[in-house]
Each structure stands twice: as C-alpha cells, then as structure tokens.
Enzyme design. Structure first.
Site, PDB file in Angstrom:
ATOM      1  N   LYS A   1       4.026   2.125  -2.632  1.00 36.97           N
ATOM      2  CA  LYS A   1       4.393   3.334  -3.369  1.00 36.97           C
ATOM      3  C   LYS A   1       5.859   3.649  -3.048  1.00 36.97           C
ATOM      4  CE  LYS A   1      -0.108   5.297  -1.781  1.00 36.97           C
ATOM      5  NZ  LYS A   1      -1.158   4.627  -2.448  1.00 36.97           N
TER       6      LYS A   1
ATOM      7  N   TRP B   1     -10.451   0.513  -4.401  1.00 36.24           N
ATOM      8  CA  TRP B   1      -9.875   1.835  -4.092  1.00 36.24           C
ATOM      9  C   TRP B   1      -8.501   1.981  -4.753  1.00 36.24           C
ATOM     10  CZ3 TRP B   1     -11.198   6.460  -2.724  1.00 36.24           C
ATOM     11  CH2 TRP B   1     -10.387   7.301  -1.961  1.00 36.24           C
TER      12      TRP B   1
ATOM     13  N   HIS C   1      -7.530  -5.753   0.390  1.00 35.76           N
ATOM     14  CA  HIS C   1      -6.313  -4.964   0.495  1.00 35.76           C
ATOM     15  C   HIS C   1      -5.446  -5.476   1.656  1.00 35.76           C
ATOM     16  CE1 HIS C   1      -4.170  -1.161  -0.002  1.00 35.76           C
ATOM     17  NE2 HIS C   1      -4.199  -0.987   1.301  1.00 35.76           N
TER      18      HIS C   1
ATOM     19  N   SER D   1       0.810  -1.205   0.000  1.00 41.22           N
ATOM     20  CA  SER D   1       0.000   0.000   0.000  1.00 41.22           C
ATOM     21  C   SER D   1       0.856   1.273   0.000  1.00 41.22           C
ATOM     22  CB  SER D   1      -0.957  -0.053   1.194  1.00 41.22           C
ATOM     23  OG  SER D   1      -2.111   0.668   0.878  1.00 41.22           O
TER      24      SER D   1
HETATM   25  C1  GCU Z   1      -5.369   4.671   2.156  1.00 46.15           C
HETATM   26  C2  GCU Z   1      -4.833   5.511   1.030  1.00 46.15           C
HETATM   27  C3  GCU Z   1      -4.056   4.654   0.018  1.00 46.15           C
HETATM   28  C4  GCU Z   1      -3.018   3.836   0.722  1.00 46.15           C
HETATM   29  C5  GCU Z   1      -3.648   3.050   1.856  1.00 46.15           C
HETATM   30  C6  GCU Z   1      -2.650   2.277   2.735  1.00 46.15           C
HETATM   31  O1  GCU Z   1      -6.379   3.837   1.695  1.00 46.15           O
HETATM   32  O2  GCU Z   1      -5.911   6.180   0.429  1.00 46.15           O
HETATM   33  O3  GCU Z   1      -3.432   5.472  -0.957  1.00 46.15           O
HETATM   34  O4  GCU Z   1      -2.352   3.000  -0.191  1.00 46.15           O
HETATM   35  O5  GCU Z   1      -4.336   3.927   2.722  1.00 46.15           O
HETATM   36  O6  GCU Z   1      -1.481   2.624   2.786  1.00 46.15           O
HETATM   37  O7  GCU Z   1      -3.104   1.329   3.378  1.00 46.15           O
END
Ligand code: GCU
Length: 419
Positions: free
Chosen positions: A257, A344, A394, A253
């Site tokens: 990135k 998402w 997720h 997540s």
């Molecule tokens: C949120 C956010 C995402 C991210 C995620 C996470 O949902 O909007 O961009 O990847 O958190 O890090 O769990």
C-alpha cells in the site's frame, strides 16, 4: 449470597452484551463472489463535476491533481512537509554478499544536525558496476539486525515462517547479479506500526505543542512510510552509483500500500510494485470481499487519516476507488501481484483494479494489452500494467521477485552486466 449472585448476573449480562455488540459492529467477512454487491466504479476519466477528461493534458494538469487531493484528504492523509535542511552523512561502506556487493549505511539527518532526528537507509549495490544501477527500495517492519544481510527477509516476517522466507543470501546475490541494487528502510524509524506509538517517529515532530493526534485529514503511518521512501529517493539523487531515474518502489502487504501511495505522489519513482497489498492498496474497496474499509480502519486506526473512517461500511460513497490509485502512477509502469490463497487481500479485486486503470494509461499513450480476466496462474501478463497471481499464500516469494526483475528489465531496457 444474593448479592454475590446478583453481581455474577450483572457481570455475565454485561459481557454477553459486549460480545454481541462487538459481533454486530463487525460485519462477517465475505469470501463469496456471489455476495459481492452490485457496484459502479468511479470513472477515472471524469472530473468530479462530471465532465469528461478528454486529453492527456486534461489528465496530467487537472484530473491527476484533483484525484491526488481527494486521496490525500479522504484516505492516506496530507503528507508531511519536505524536511528543510536535511543532510546525509557520508555513507559507511562495507563488503556484502561474499564480495559480490557492497553495503552502504546512510544516516539521514532530518534537521541537518548531528543532534537532531536521524534515519538510516541501508543500500546494497553490485560491487562491479560500470554505470549507475537501478534500485528497488522498500520499507520493512523488522528490527534492523534481523534484516541485515538477508534481503529475502526484508519485506516479510521471518520468525518461524519458513515457507514465506525467500532464501536471503541467494536472493540478494541474485538481485545484484541482475544488475540491480536494493535499499531498505525500517518502518519503526518513521512511524512505529502501533496505534499507541505511531506518532513517535516523524509524525510527532509535525504536531503542534500539546497536540496528541494528527488532524482528520493528516497523514498517519502509511503517509509517514511513503514519505520515507521519498527521502530515500532524495538520497539516491546524490549518489553517483545509483541511477536515480530508475528507482522502483516495492512493498509487500501494508508496505505494498505504501509503495503505491509513494509512487502515486512522487513522480520520481520510475515503477511501482504492489505485492499482495489488498485493501487500501490495489484491491477495489467497493467489492466488499475479504478485508473491507471498516475492517482495516478498526484494526489499524493509525494507518489512514481519520476522514477515511467515514467510509466504514459505506464504501460506495468514496469519491474514488483503488483503480484510481494505480492510475495515479500512470504513465509509469505499475505491477500488481496477488497470491491465490490470500483471500483477505481479494486477489480478484486487485486484478479488477488493474483492468479498470487501463483507460488512463491508454489516454497517455501506454500499451496495456495482455491482462486477462481470469488471470492465468503463475504467469505474468500485461505491459505497462503488469499482473500475476501465483499459487500459495500471502508473502513476497522468489517467484514474485523474478517477475519484478523481468518487468523492470523490460521497461528499462536493462541487461544484466557481464560479470
Ligand atoms: C493485515 C491487514 C492487511 C495488511 C496485512 C500485512 O492482514 O489486515 O491490510 O496488508 O496485515 O501488512 O501483512
């Protein structure tokens, strides 16, 4: 009485106005493929002036630096400098995983002094290793005591979320048995994941006296976390038990990135793995599906540089898209993983980015066959660009880990040591 009513009326209308303002400021989330706008992706094999990138050296010497500079200036921010004088304390070593592994705690002294700022790297290695081992390294969000010694919880939220928690002891042992080490860093040490406190780690020390916030093109939390992964690599280069030419940046997540951005910049990472990284990671921004640039910048103003805010609801004006972030990892292998229920993060946008990165890998002579659209469920595909979409939500699951280990084995020609 009348004044009381008037006051009530004023409060009510102000609140209604505020609610409607908030409502209109935040466009509705799109989860409908039919609503994805027509868009054209920037061609990674064209320079900004429109001329073609014709050869591998055009890419390596000119286009890659051009793209990297654009991503820095417009999105992730210019990175912090390398800490001059950085030193590592001798590791504190203990047994781990019922004697199968060792745990090393390494304190990084950023200014080279015991009094200056320090960060911890926690590294697990197989106990019996004839040769230096490849290592996965990732940043996590949890307080240190929550992650030790359960690596299954390194990159996800454990609290009460039993479904997403990979069995820690077992997974850790499994990674070690397959002949890999893994290392973890705590995000809080580098940049607290909080819009009010994010400068309290390494970012604050780079601010000029009196400066509260980094400049519009300066890196924020994601840049600081990616910088942290590179400091771990600096350490690995000094540890004879680690094969520092085979270090894998991995993250889930927001840390997915981070892993991609770290590997895009620092070519010492041998492989990059993005687990459900979504918007600002592997997912294409122009699709406006699930989380968007505006949505991420409004919720997490401390992640990207503020220049990136200029693209809120104006994704089409970005001088790049996320397939080009994946391409910055080329010619090194990159792996993108999605989860079917993780809308998402736009699973299809992640696959499309992987596909759109292919021409760069091909120009550099890498095989990219095997990626299919739509991708089969629960099956890994692709060669130098790997991809899977698994059922479920997720999370970083054991299924994902098995694919990453197999992917690394294949590219490293690695075989688990005989125990
Ligand atoms: C949120 C956010 C995402 C991210 C995620 C996470 O949902 O909007 O961009 O990847 O958190 O890090 O769990």
């Amino acid at each position: 009485m009348v004044r009381g009513r008037l006051l009530l009326f004023l409060v009510a209308t102000t609140m209604a106005f505020r609610i409607s303002w908030l409502w209109s400021a935040e466009p509705a989330v799109n989860y409908d493929e039919a609503q994805v706008p027509a868009y054209e992706l920037p061609d990674p094999l064209r320079f900004s002036d429109g001329t073609a990138v014709a050869t591998a050296s055009d890419w390596t010497e000119r286009r890659r630096p051009e793209l990297l500079a654009l991503f820095r200036k417009q999105m992730y921010g210019v990175p912090l400098a390398h800490p001059a004088g950085m030193k590592f304390d001798p590791p504190q070593v203990a047994e781990a995983y019922g004697g199968k592994g060792i745990r090393k705690s390494i304190w990084v002294r950023l200014a080279g002094t015991a009094e200056g700022p320090a960060l911890e790297i926690v590294l697990y290695l197989p106990k019996h290793q004839a040769n230096p081992v490849p290592v996965f390294v990732g940043m996590h969000l949890f307080p240190k005591n929550d992650v030790d010694p359960r690596p299954g919880q390194l990159w996800q939220r454990p609290a009460g979320d039993t479904e997403t928690v990979v069995p820690g002891e077992q997974l850790g042992s499994y990674i070690l048995e397959r002949g890999y080490g893994f290392a973890t860093l705590t995000a809080e040490d580098f940049a607290p994941d909080d819009a009010k406190r994010y400068t309290r780690g390494v970012i604050g020390s780079a601010l000029a006296t009196g400066q509260q916030e980094p400049g519009p093109d300066a890196g924020r939390a994601i840049a600081a976390w990616a910088w942290g992964l590179s400091r771990a690599l600096d350490y690995f280069e000094t540890d004879p038990q680690v094969d520092s030419r085979r270090v894998i940046a991995v993250g889930h997540s927001r840390m997915g990135k981070t892993a991609l951005w770290a590997a895009a910049q620092d070519e010492r990472f041998a492989i990059a793995i993005s687990n459900n990284s979504g918007c600002g990671g592997a997912a294409l921004s122009r699709r406006i599906f699930g989380e968007t640039v505006g949505a991420i910048n409004r919720r997490f103003p401390h992640w990207f540089c503020t220049n990136f805010w200029n693209y809120n609801e104006r994704e089409g004006e970005l001088p790049f898209d996320q397939h080009e972030l994946l391409a910055l990892v080329a010619p090194r292998p990159v792996y993108v993983a999605s989860a079917a229920d993780d809308r998402w993060a736009d699973p299809h946008g992640e696959l499309l980015a992987a596909l759109a990165a292919q021409p760069v890998y091909q120009l550099l002579g890498r095989n990219v066959d095997g990626l299919a659209d739509p991708a089969p469920l629960n099956r890994s595909s692709g060669d130098f660009i790997g991809y899977h979409i698994r059922t479920g939500k997720h999370a970083l699951m054991d299924f994902d880990w098995v694919q990453y280990l197999d992917f690394a084995d294949r590219h490293f020609g690695h075989r688990p040591p005989v125990q």
